[in-house]
Design a protein around this motif. Structure first.
Motif, PDB file in Angstrom:
ATOM      1  N   THR A 116       0.835  -1.203   0.000  1.00  0.00           N
ATOM      2  CA  THR A 116       0.000   0.000   0.000  1.00  0.00           C
ATOM      3  C   THR A 116       0.874   1.258   0.000  1.00  0.00           C
ATOM      4  O   THR A 116       1.998   1.242   0.509  1.00  0.00           O
ATOM      5  N   ARG A 117       0.320   2.338  -0.586  1.00  0.00           N
ATOM      6  CA  ARG A 117       0.987   3.644  -0.561  1.00  0.00           C
ATOM      7  C   ARG A 117      -0.070   4.680  -0.202  1.00  0.00           C
ATOM      8  O   ARG A 117      -0.565   5.426  -1.040  1.00  0.00           O
ATOM      9  N   SER A 118      -0.418   4.718   1.078  1.00  0.00           N
ATOM     10  CA  SER A 118      -1.536   5.544   1.542  1.00  0.00           C
ATOM     11  C   SER A 118      -1.302   7.031   1.341  1.00  0.00           C
ATOM     12  O   SER A 118      -2.256   7.810   1.219  1.00  0.00           O
ATOM     13  N   GLN A 119      -0.026   7.454   1.294  1.00  0.00           N
ATOM     14  CA  GLN A 119       0.262   8.884   1.147  1.00  0.00           C
ATOM     15  C   GLN A 119      -0.248   9.439  -0.178  1.00  0.00           C
ATOM     16  O   GLN A 119      -0.462  10.650  -0.313  1.00  0.00           O
ATOM     17  N   ASP A 120      -0.470   8.554  -1.152  1.00  0.00           N
ATOM     18  CA  ASP A 120      -0.963   9.017  -2.453  1.00  0.00           C
ATOM     19  C   ASP A 120      -2.382   9.566  -2.384  1.00  0.00           C
ATOM     20  O   ASP A 120      -2.845  10.196  -3.345  1.00  0.00           O
ATOM     21  N   TYR A 121      -3.061   9.333  -1.261  1.00  0.00           N
ATOM     22  CA  TYR A 121      -4.486   9.677  -1.187  1.00  0.00           C
ATOM     23  C   TYR A 121      -4.805  10.812  -0.223  1.00  0.00           C
ATOM     24  O   TYR A 121      -5.965  11.137  -0.007  1.00  0.00           O
ATOM     25  N   PRO A 123     -13.546  12.887  -9.172  1.00  0.00           N
ATOM     26  CA  PRO A 123     -14.740  12.673  -9.999  1.00  0.00           C
ATOM     27  C   PRO A 123     -14.941  11.185 -10.277  1.00  0.00           C
ATOM     28  O   PRO A 123     -13.988  10.448 -10.539  1.00  0.00           O
ATOM     29  N   GLY A 124     -16.188  10.743 -10.204  1.00  0.00           N
ATOM     30  CA  GLY A 124     -16.502   9.352 -10.519  1.00  0.00           C
ATOM     31  C   GLY A 124     -16.350   8.386  -9.375  1.00  0.00           C
ATOM     32  O   GLY A 124     -16.744   7.229  -9.475  1.00  0.00           O
ATOM     33  N   HIS A 125     -15.756   8.826  -8.254  1.00  0.00           N
ATOM     34  CA  HIS A 125     -15.520   7.948  -7.108  1.00  0.00           C
ATOM     35  C   HIS A 125     -16.548   8.200  -6.000  1.00  0.00           C
ATOM     36  O   HIS A 125     -17.366   9.124  -6.078  1.00  0.00           O
ATOM     37  N   ALA A 126     -16.443   7.390  -4.951  1.00  0.00           N
ATOM     38  CA  ALA A 126     -17.327   7.534  -3.794  1.00  0.00           C
ATOM     39  C   ALA A 126     -16.728   8.445  -2.730  1.00  0.00           C
ATOM     40  O   ALA A 126     -17.244   8.500  -1.608  1.00  0.00           O
ATOM     41  N   ASP A 127     -15.661   9.182  -3.059  1.00  0.00           N
ATOM     42  CA  ASP A 127     -15.002  10.024  -2.061  1.00  0.00           C
ATOM     43  C   ASP A 127     -15.978  10.982  -1.388  1.00  0.00           C
ATOM     44  O   ASP A 127     -16.022  11.084  -0.157  1.00  0.00           O
ATOM     45  N   LEU A 128     -16.753  11.710  -2.185  1.00  0.00           N
ATOM     46  CA  LEU A 128     -17.661  12.716  -1.626  1.00  0.00           C
ATOM     47  C   LEU A 128     -18.871  12.065  -0.974  1.00  0.00           C
ATOM     48  O   LEU A 128     -19.248  12.431   0.152  1.00  0.00           O
ATOM     49  N   THR A 129     -19.486  11.110  -1.641  1.00  0.00           N
ATOM     50  CA  THR A 129     -20.688  10.487  -1.078  1.00  0.00           C
ATOM     51  C   THR A 129     -20.375   9.765   0.230  1.00  0.00           C
ATOM     52  O   THR A 129     -21.164   9.807   1.182  1.00  0.00           O
ATOM     53  N   ALA A 130     -19.215   9.108   0.302  1.00  0.00           N
ATOM     54  CA  ALA A 130     -18.824   8.418   1.538  1.00  0.00           C
ATOM     55  C   ALA A 130     -18.556   9.422   2.652  1.00  0.00           C
ATOM     56  O   ALA A 130     -18.920   9.192   3.811  1.00  0.00           O
ATOM     57  N   ALA A 131     -17.927  10.554   2.303  1.00  0.00           N
ATOM     58  CA  ALA A 131     -17.634  11.572   3.319  1.00  0.00           C
ATOM     59  C   ALA A 131     -18.915  12.132   3.921  1.00  0.00           C
ATOM     60  O   ALA A 131     -19.010  12.342   5.131  1.00  0.00           O
ATOM     61  N   VAL A 132     -19.912  12.339   3.071  1.00  0.00           N
ATOM     62  CA  VAL A 132     -21.189  12.866   3.561  1.00  0.00           C
ATOM     63  C   VAL A 132     -21.912  11.813   4.405  1.00  0.00           C
ATOM     64  O   VAL A 132     -22.407  12.096   5.496  1.00  0.00           O
ATOM     65  N   LYS A 133     -21.946  10.583   3.911  1.00  0.00           N
ATOM     66  CA  LYS A 133     -22.682   9.525   4.606  1.00  0.00           C
ATOM     67  C   LYS A 133     -22.066   9.177   5.956  1.00  0.00           C
ATOM     68  O   LYS A 133     -22.778   8.921   6.928  1.00  0.00           O
ATOM     69  N   PHE A 140     -19.866  11.121   7.726  1.00  0.00           N
ATOM     70  CA  PHE A 140     -19.448  12.304   8.495  1.00  0.00           C
ATOM     71  C   PHE A 140     -17.929  12.477   8.521  1.00  0.00           C
ATOM     72  O   PHE A 140     -17.336  12.846   9.540  1.00  0.00           O
ATOM     73  N   ASP A 141     -17.280  12.175   7.387  1.00  0.00           N
ATOM     74  CA  ASP A 141     -15.833  12.327   7.220  1.00  0.00           C
ATOM     75  C   ASP A 141     -15.003  11.339   8.033  1.00  0.00           C
ATOM     76  O   ASP A 141     -13.788  11.513   8.189  1.00  0.00           O
ATOM     77  N   PHE A 142     -15.636  10.297   8.557  1.00  0.00           N
ATOM     78  CA  PHE A 142     -14.886   9.284   9.310  1.00  0.00           C
ATOM     79  C   PHE A 142     -14.475   8.099   8.433  1.00  0.00           C
ATOM     80  O   PHE A 142     -13.842   7.166   8.910  1.00  0.00           O
ATOM     81  N   GLN A 143     -14.859   8.101   7.165  1.00  0.00           N
ATOM     82  CA  GLN A 143     -14.564   6.974   6.289  1.00  0.00           C
ATOM     83  C   GLN A 143     -13.069   6.832   6.063  1.00  0.00           C
ATOM     84  O   GLN A 143     -12.304   7.798   6.185  1.00  0.00           O
ATOM     85  N   ASP A 144     -12.637   5.620   5.739  1.00  0.00           N
ATOM     86  CA  ASP A 144     -11.253   5.382   5.354  1.00  0.00           C
ATOM     87  C   ASP A 144     -11.133   5.755   3.876  1.00  0.00           C
ATOM     88  O   ASP A 144     -11.649   5.059   3.003  1.00  0.00           O
ATOM     89  N   TYR A 145     -10.470   6.858   3.606  1.00  0.00           N
ATOM     90  CA  TYR A 145     -10.395   7.395   2.245  1.00  0.00           C
ATOM     91  C   TYR A 145      -9.247   6.782   1.439  1.00  0.00           C
ATOM     92  O   TYR A 145      -9.164   6.963   0.220  1.00  0.00           O
ATOM     93  N   ARG A 146      -8.353   6.070   2.093  1.00  0.00           N
ATOM     94  CA  ARG A 146      -7.149   5.573   1.424  1.00  0.00           C
ATOM     95  C   ARG A 146      -7.488   4.495   0.392  1.00  0.00           C
ATOM     96  O   ARG A 146      -8.066   3.464   0.735  1.00  0.00           O
TER      97      ARG A 146
END
Length: 349
Positions: free
Chosen positions: A87-92, A101-111, A113-119
């Motif tokens: 893994t290279r988590s720093q890339d994220y 765009p096209g990913h679940a980054d925003l929808t997951a953050a909203v759902k 409350f920004d606690f999602q694992d974004y890596r």
């Protein structure tokens, strides 16, 4: 939720850059022989490394931590885990302020409350299809009288001459190389066929749990799926009834298969045939525009990380696995679903 099935029930867990990912399977037949070597053959079909796939290569060795003793299923919940080592988590890190765009980054953050694992996409990553393939292997072992096969029939609009060898098709390679040079990505279409040695009839529980509904439910759980069609599919909308309808022969089977092996949500004895459309990979190296939630401005986004140019190349075994999970669960609900043809004819009398 993260579980699917009633009797043969699969639950997945983990994140793309977490310590491990895995699945727990309920309803595994006691006494079922389980070979890690055979499971690895299925897993190898999903692995990256070829043209157009991500340079992230994991060992992907399954660790069976429960439900198996001396290579045989015990009947207890079967849990399989895979370690994440490359893994290279720093890339994220940039994704916290600039969702892709096209990913679940925003929808997951909203759902969440920004606690999602974004890596690496976290729990929304295609990495989570690995335990699905492992569960699919178990399901296939429980479906010895069925064969489930899928192949790539289109890549970026190119139809390979030999679908089983699509990755080596010259036109497909050319299309992939062009996308790589442009910093862009491609989608693809996978066709899956389910056959039975005997008469595959009676599977499906109308209304809400029709066979198409359950297969579609499972298939749309694969990240990146954009459509599914059975038999003639969308082409049926441009046909006449006389063209699309399947005449029934004296053996009870359809003479042709415009319905894709399903009538009224129930398997009709013909092979079940469906096609799955996968979108182009959302993470591309070509600059894109997105909103920066820190600067409050639209900005150019250059996505880092390691990504497939066409992840559809690795999906046939995933499609097979999802189909096998559905069929294993339905077969457990209906033990008479795959009957010798003569038995079915006796029932009609």
């Amino acid at each position: 939720m993260n579980s699917f099935g009633r009797i043969f029930r699969v639950s997945i867990f983990g994140e793309s850059h977490g310590p491990m990912i895995g699945c727990t399977i309920d309803g595994v037949l006691p006494g079922l022989k389980i070979s890690e070597e055979e499971m690895m053959k299925e897993i190898a079909r999903r692995k990256s490394g070829g043209l157009g796939t991500t340079p992230r290569v994991e060992e992907d060795s399954p660790c069976l931590v429960s439900g198996v003793l001396d290579g045989v299923a015990t009947g207890a919940p079967l849990t399989i885990v895979f370690l994440n080592n490359n893994t290279r988590s720093q890339d994220y890190s940039q994704l916290l302020s600039t969702p892709r765009p096209g990913h679940a980054d925003l929808t997951a953050a909203v759902k969440y409350f920004d606690f999602q694992d974004y890596r690496g996409g976290g729990h929304f990553s295609g990495r989570l299809t690995l335990p699905i393939v492992a569960a699919g292997y178990i399901a296939k072992q429980m479906l010895k009288d069925m064969s489930i096969s899928a192949e790539l029939i289109e890549v970026g609009g190119v139809v390979p001459k030999l679908p089983a060898h699509a990755k080596n098709d010259p036109e497909v390679k050319k299309k992939l190389q062009e996308a790589i040079a442009e910093g862009d990505s491609l989608g693809g279409i996978v066709e899956c066929t389910i056959k039975c040695q005997n008469l595959l009839i009676g599977l499906g529980e109308p209304f809400w749990d029709s066979l198409e509904s359950l297969i579609s439910h499972a298939i749309f759980s694969i990240p990146g799926v954009r459509g599914i069609e059975f038999g003639d599919g969308f082409a049926a909308s441009r046909m006449k009834g006389s063209e699309h309808n399947d005449p029934i022969g004296a053996d009870m089977l359809p003479v042709k298969n415009g319905a894709g092996g399903i009538n009224g949500g129930i398997s009709n004895g013909a092979p079940i045939v469906f096609r799955v459309a996968f979108k182009p990979t959302s993470s591309i190296s070509k600059p894109q525009v997105t909103f920066n939630f820190e600067s409050k401005q639209m900005e150019a986004l250059q996505i880092k990380g390691r990504h497939d140019v066409c992840f559809a190349l690795r999906t046939p075994v995933i499609v097979e696995a999802m189909a096998a999970i559905v069929m294993a669960d339905l077969s457990a609900l209906n033990d008479s679903a795959c009957l010798p043809l003569e038995d079915a004819e006796d029932d009609e009398d």
